[in-house]
Design a protein around this motif. Structure first.
Motif, mmCIF file in Angstrom:
data_model
loop_
_atom_site.group_PDB
_atom_site.id
_atom_site.type_symbol
_atom_site.label_atom_id
_atom_site.label_comp_id
_atom_site.label_asym_id
_atom_site.label_seq_id
_atom_site.Cartn_x
_atom_site.Cartn_y
_atom_site.Cartn_z
ATOM 1 N N THR A 23 0.615 -0.959 -0.166
ATOM 2 C CA THR A 23 0.124 -0.256 0.187
ATOM 3 C C THR A 23 0.680 1.046 0.119
ATOM 4 O OG1 THR A 23 -1.466 -0.679 1.159
ATOM 5 C CG2 THR A 23 -1.733 1.061 1.383
ATOM 6 N N ARG A 29 -4.849 2.332 -2.303
ATOM 7 C CA ARG A 29 -5.369 1.335 -1.635
ATOM 8 C C ARG A 29 -4.883 0.450 -2.324
ATOM 9 N NH1 ARG A 29 -9.800 4.363 -1.801
ATOM 10 N NH2 ARG A 29 -11.653 4.589 -0.144
ATOM 11 N N SER A 228 -3.724 -2.491 4.766
ATOM 12 C CA SER A 228 -3.732 -1.410 3.976
ATOM 13 C C SER A 228 -4.145 -0.285 4.937
ATOM 14 C CB SER A 228 -4.958 -1.991 2.723
ATOM 15 O OG SER A 228 -4.587 -0.409 1.738
ATOM 16 N N ARG A 229 -5.446 -0.455 5.528
ATOM 17 C CA ARG A 229 -6.139 0.933 6.638
ATOM 18 C C ARG A 229 -4.955 1.294 7.207
ATOM 19 N NH1 ARG A 229 -10.429 -2.585 7.376
ATOM 20 N NH2 ARG A 229 -9.135 -3.231 9.475
#
Length: 246
Positions: A23, A29, A228-229
């Motif tokens: 990422t 994203r 990813s977050r």
């Protein structure tokens, strides 16, 4: 989800680190980086025939929503790609319901597999199964024959929302049974590019009572989306605010 063993926990942590690294390299994203987000509304009619066992799907209701359509790889407009649809149903003070579905076929044998497609039309399946008690179900959105066509590109999707209120049919099915309509998803005004960039979904944690993510894909999604977050600095909204992220 079951309690992870030591080996499973280590594998999950490694997957999260890999997702976070990719990422950061992508600066977007990891999955479905190119998309457009819209205000929307989900109307639940309730299912005809035997109930699903999920109160939110069995009882009529209306929920404000945030809807995102996206390209998976992404390929250039008009090229085949795994197209995505994410729907966040806001439920007041309760945790929202995040439904993520991907382009697929409607037939039972093919609803479990993502299928590249050129147009934002047709069937979008959860691919991942859910547990309701001892039963497994799949969720999907299906094309509404009476709705405006969404076209081939994200620009076409945005244009459709400016001239009409595009709709998709929300449906549920068993592993081999037909899709049974339970409601509809309506798209409204487009949200800002900044809102789209900040929006973060949790398809594993943000589920209504009675519905549990199942299978190996659920495990992969849990750790991939979490990594990813974290790399994006995005935190999933779990309260009742209509804000899409905090």
């Amino acid at each position: 989800m079951s309690v992870p063993t030591g080996a499973t926990a280590r594998a999950g942590a490694a997957l999260e680190r890999a997702a976070a690294t990719l990422t950061r390299l992508r600066r977007a994203r990891l999955l479905h980086p190119l998309g457009r987000s819209f205000a929307g509304e989900v109307t639940i009619w309730g299912v005809a025939g035997p109930p699903t066992g999920v109160g939110m799907l069995d009882r009529p209701g209306r929920y404000p929503a945030t809807v995102r359509l996206s390209r998976g790889v992404p390929t250039p407009d008009g090229w085949p790609d795994v197209l995505g649809l994410a729907v966040r149903m806001h439920r007041g003070e309760d945790r929202p319901f995040d439904l993520l579905v991907s382009s697929s076929r409607a037939a039972p044998v093919l609803r479990h597999l993502p299928l590249p497609r050129r147009r934002f039309a047709g069937t979008y399946s959860s691919i991942m199964s859910y547990r309701v008690g001892r039963r497994r179900i799949w969720l999907a959105t299906l094309a509404d024959p009476e709705s405006v066509d969404l076209g081939r590109s994200l620009a076409d999707v945005a244009a459709a929302t400016r001239t009409d209120a595009p709709r998709l049919v929300l449906a549920v099915a068993s592993a081999v049974g037909p899709w049974r309509p339970v409601g509809q998803v309506a798209l409204g005004d487009q949200l800002s590019a900044r809102t789209d960039a900040e929006l973060a979904f949790d398809p594993i944690g943000n589920l209504p009572a009675g519905l549990r993510a199942a299978g190996p894909l659920a495990w992969i999604r849990e750790h991939t989306y979490r990594g990813s977050r974290r790399a994006r600095g995005a935190r999933v909204q779990s309260g009742g605010s209509l804000g899409v992220t905090v």
